[in-house]
Design a protein around this motif. Sequence first.
Motif, short mmCIF file in Angstrom:
data_model
loop_
_atom_site.label_atom_id
_atom_site.label_comp_id
_atom_site.label_asym_id
_atom_site.label_seq_id
_atom_site.Cartn_x
_atom_site.Cartn_y
_atom_site.Cartn_z
N ALA A 1 -8.09 5.96 3.42
CA ALA A 1 -6.73 5.64 3.82
C ALA A 1 -5.66 5.05 2.61
O ALA A 1 -4.61 4.50 2.77
CB ALA A 1 -6.95 4.64 4.80
N ASP A 2 -6.45 5.11 1.33
CA ASP A 2 -5.53 4.79 0.16
C ASP A 2 -4.91 5.99 -0.22
O ASP A 2 -4.71 6.17 -1.40
CB ASP A 2 -6.48 4.24 -0.77
N THR B 1 -2.85 -0.07 -3.68
CA THR B 1 -3.72 0.09 -2.51
C THR B 1 -5.02 -0.92 -2.46
O THR B 1 -5.94 -0.74 -1.75
CB THR B 1 -4.34 1.38 -2.17
N ALA C 1 -19.22 -2.61 13.82
CA ALA C 1 -18.06 -3.46 13.29
C ALA C 1 -17.81 -3.33 11.66
O ALA C 1 -18.04 -4.21 10.98
CB ALA C 1 -18.18 -4.74 13.65
N PHE D 1 -15.20 -2.69 0.62
CA PHE D 1 -13.88 -2.67 1.37
C PHE D 1 -13.41 -4.26 1.43
O PHE D 1 -12.29 -4.65 1.42
CB PHE D 1 -14.11 -2.38 2.73
N ARG E 1 -8.36 -1.92 15.03
CA ARG E 1 -9.39 -2.76 15.16
C ARG E 1 -9.84 -2.89 16.44
O ARG E 1 -11.18 -2.77 16.80
CB ARG E 1 -9.21 -4.31 14.51
N ARG F 1 0.85 -1.23 0.12
CA ARG F 1 -0.02 0.03 0.12
C ARG F 1 0.84 1.21 -0.01
O ARG F 1 0.35 2.22 -0.55
CB ARG F 1 -0.92 0.11 1.23
N TYR G 1 -10.58 4.59 -0.86
CA TYR G 1 -11.08 4.89 0.44
C TYR G 1 -10.29 5.87 1.14
O TYR G 1 -8.94 6.13 0.53
CB TYR G 1 -10.98 3.59 1.26
N ALA H 1 -16.00 -3.08 8.17
CA ALA H 1 -14.78 -3.63 7.76
C ALA H 1 -13.88 -2.70 7.69
O ALA H 1 -12.39 -2.92 7.98
CB ALA H 1 -15.04 -4.23 6.13
N GLU H 2 -14.08 -1.54 7.28
CA GLU H 2 -12.90 -0.37 7.25
C GLU H 2 -13.16 0.47 8.76
O GLU H 2 -14.06 0.77 8.90
CB GLU H 2 -13.37 0.61 6.08
N THR H 3 -11.97 0.48 9.31
CA THR H 3 -12.15 1.27 10.77
C THR H 3 -12.25 2.86 10.58
O THR H 3 -11.70 3.26 9.42
CB THR H 3 -10.86 1.04 11.53
N SER I 1 6.63 7.45 12.30
CA SER I 1 5.88 6.06 12.09
C SER I 1 4.75 5.57 13.20
O SER I 1 4.83 6.19 14.34
CB SER I 1 6.96 5.09 12.04
N GLU I 2 3.81 4.64 12.83
CA GLU I 2 3.01 4.20 13.70
C GLU I 2 3.65 3.68 14.90
O GLU I 2 3.24 3.80 16.08
CB GLU I 2 2.15 3.06 12.92
N VAL J 1 -17.09 5.23 2.02
CA VAL J 1 -17.16 4.60 3.45
C VAL J 1 -17.11 3.01 3.19
O VAL J 1 -17.95 2.65 2.67
CB VAL J 1 -18.43 5.12 4.00
N GLY J 2 -16.06 2.59 4.06
CA GLY J 2 -16.02 1.28 4.10
C GLY J 2 -16.83 0.49 4.91
O GLY J 2 -16.31 -0.20 5.88
N ARG K 1 -19.17 -7.33 5.98
CA ARG K 1 -20.19 -6.89 6.92
C ARG K 1 -21.38 -6.26 6.40
O ARG K 1 -22.44 -5.60 7.06
CB ARG K 1 -19.47 -5.82 7.64
N CYS L 1 -19.86 -2.14 0.03
CA CYS L 1 -19.27 -0.95 0.41
C CYS L 1 -17.70 -1.11 -0.48
O CYS L 1 -16.96 -0.31 -0.75
CB CYS L 1 -18.97 -0.67 1.77
N GLY M 1 -6.58 -3.08 4.76
CA GLY M 1 -6.33 -3.27 6.03
C GLY M 1 -7.49 -3.13 6.99
O GLY M 1 -7.73 -2.03 7.42
N GLY M 2 -8.14 -4.23 7.27
CA GLY M 2 -9.32 -4.04 8.15
C GLY M 2 -9.09 -4.27 9.52
O GLY M 2 -9.75 -3.94 10.63
N CYS M 3 -7.82 -5.08 9.73
CA CYS M 3 -7.57 -5.38 11.27
C CYS M 3 -6.15 -5.42 11.72
O CYS M 3 -5.74 -5.29 12.42
CB CYS M 3 -8.08 -6.69 11.77
#
Lengths: 161, 455
Positions: B41-42, A37, B208, A104, B292, A31, B39, B210-212, B126-127, B259-260, A138, A102, A41-43
């Motif tokens: 975050a892309d 991309t 919940a 995703f 998550r 990514r 999305y 899929a995309e946070t 960085s994260e 929106v995911g 989902r 969606c 990244g879902g989790c």
Amino acid sequence: MAKKVPVQVTLNGEERAEFVESGATLLNALRGRFGDTSPKGGCHQGTCGACSVIIDGELKLSCLTLAEACDGAEIVTTAGLATNSAMHPLQRAFAEGFAAQCGFCTPGMIMAAKALLDQKPDPTREDVIEALSGNICRCTGYEPIIQAVLAAAAASPHKAA
Amino acid sequence: MIRLAKEYFADQRDDDLKQLGQAFHRSDVPGHVTGKTNYFADRSFPGMLHLKMVRSPHHHARIRSIDTSEAEKHPGVARVLTHKDVPHNVYTILILIQIGPEDEQVLAADKVRWKGEAVVAVLADSERAAQEAAAKVKVDYEVLPAVLDMEAALKPGAPIVNEYHGQNYYRYDSGACRKVRFGDVEKGFAEADHILEQTYRSSPIEQAPAETTGCIVVPEGNDRFTCYTNTQALFFSLDNTSIILQMPGHKLRFVGGTVGGGFGGKVDVTTEPIAILASKLTGRPVSFIYSREEEMQVSSPRAAETIVIKDGVMNDGRIVARYVKGYTDAGAYSRHSPYGAQKGAAHYPGPYTIENVWADTYCVYTNRTPSSAMRGFGVTIADFALEVQMDKLARLIGMDPLEFRFINAYRDGDMKAHRQPTEGAALIECMQEASKAANWPVAEKYLRMSSYKGG
Ligand code: FES
Ligand code: FES
């Protein structure tokens, strides 16, 4: 600054080389440095399947794969499936069967489905369910997704072969 | 299978709707299946910082001190933010439609009111560096007694969850609850052949997606900021950010759209204000994306509800009185819950015509994760309770549950308990179709009924 390591891969048929941070996941490397991309990244912890890619013919979770461990590997992602702007049969079946709401989870679903059809061009419904069991959706509901994979298998040209 | 039942209400339309009943491709589907859909975050930008939030490990605690010195020294850290950096730190989302008081902190100052509340924001290259530095922030807490359910919250002498309200429930202009009063319930109960009172409870539910939840902010260099976000409420987020940061709206450009998955879970204003502030103070792009774990534990779920329904019913199937008390667990802060609880008050008779109705709905504060929108919030759990109650009432008088609903169904022209006349009702017609589709026969007279009055 974290150490950078060179990683050379064949990504969707193209030879690519990038320096990635040592310890980076393949998901973040794809990514980020590699600019693909399509894996999501879902989790980032191996539970949702959105990051699924195919490495040397095998379905893998890119969030649990170290980028540097993929040096020399052949990687396929959903972004690489369409050829000359023609969609792959799986992509067409997902689009036509309303198997993406969606969207995703979709690239991961398509990777899991492709890995299945590459091994087993004529799967049973149970095979499809088993193959998608690591991928969470989902929104859409699983039934249209299962139907799309079966429809893609039925439409596949190498089915007769 | 979808069937277009054109025989119903045929006199209400000229049959000229060409698109109805046709299958069309959604315009976004080719992007979804080829991985080209963008999305939020892309995107990545050179020099982008990653934001990690230090959160409260306690349900309820006083903050004695916050020490960020070690975190600031951590390699890669660009900035650490506390409540002192936030221009207007106490806000509430619905202030935009005059539903106050402001009751929630962007970053906790003196107290935390739920486990997971944001206290300190750490920004690093960085994260990983942000996460490591966040672990070095020291917050000294004095743990306070917590209120973890609505019953405890409403007991006299319960610890006060949120001082901005002064009591553990939202005070409406109508008092401690939203009220619907219609007819005379006491008279209705006196006349009823049977009375049934039941209590229904639900737990919080996480959307919940899929995309946070998250956003990426880019400073445009002219004191203006572009915020790529997956909010489901773009203008709520923009306007609240404008209030929190005391910045005029024209300096903020919000880019949303894809929106995911949201399901209501992305209508709160939790990432944009702090990420834009961070970008303003550092001059760098900032990415703030929930892990998550944060999505599951910190993002607002559907509220827990407790619903008490008491109905008076006649042997012939008519419901003659309904009394409801509904409680919505807002968690520690209002967010959208005063509105959700209010919706319930209007909804409680359900799609049925009942002459005598009394409904009270409360929005209650507890030291739990603030709840908010989710798919029909305020009415979905109400409908669960109401329809289970309908089945129980039918059983009580020995009547078929579907026929029982025909008898009580609202029809055009009926006055609803909250004084809206019923228009465009289609419950009877839906039940007629359902009876056929489900092979659940009802007496002929119900198949001849219509939502038109007199029909
Ligand atoms: S991001 Fe890899 S499994 Fe969820
Ligand atoms: S389409 Fe939204 S998660 Fe599958």
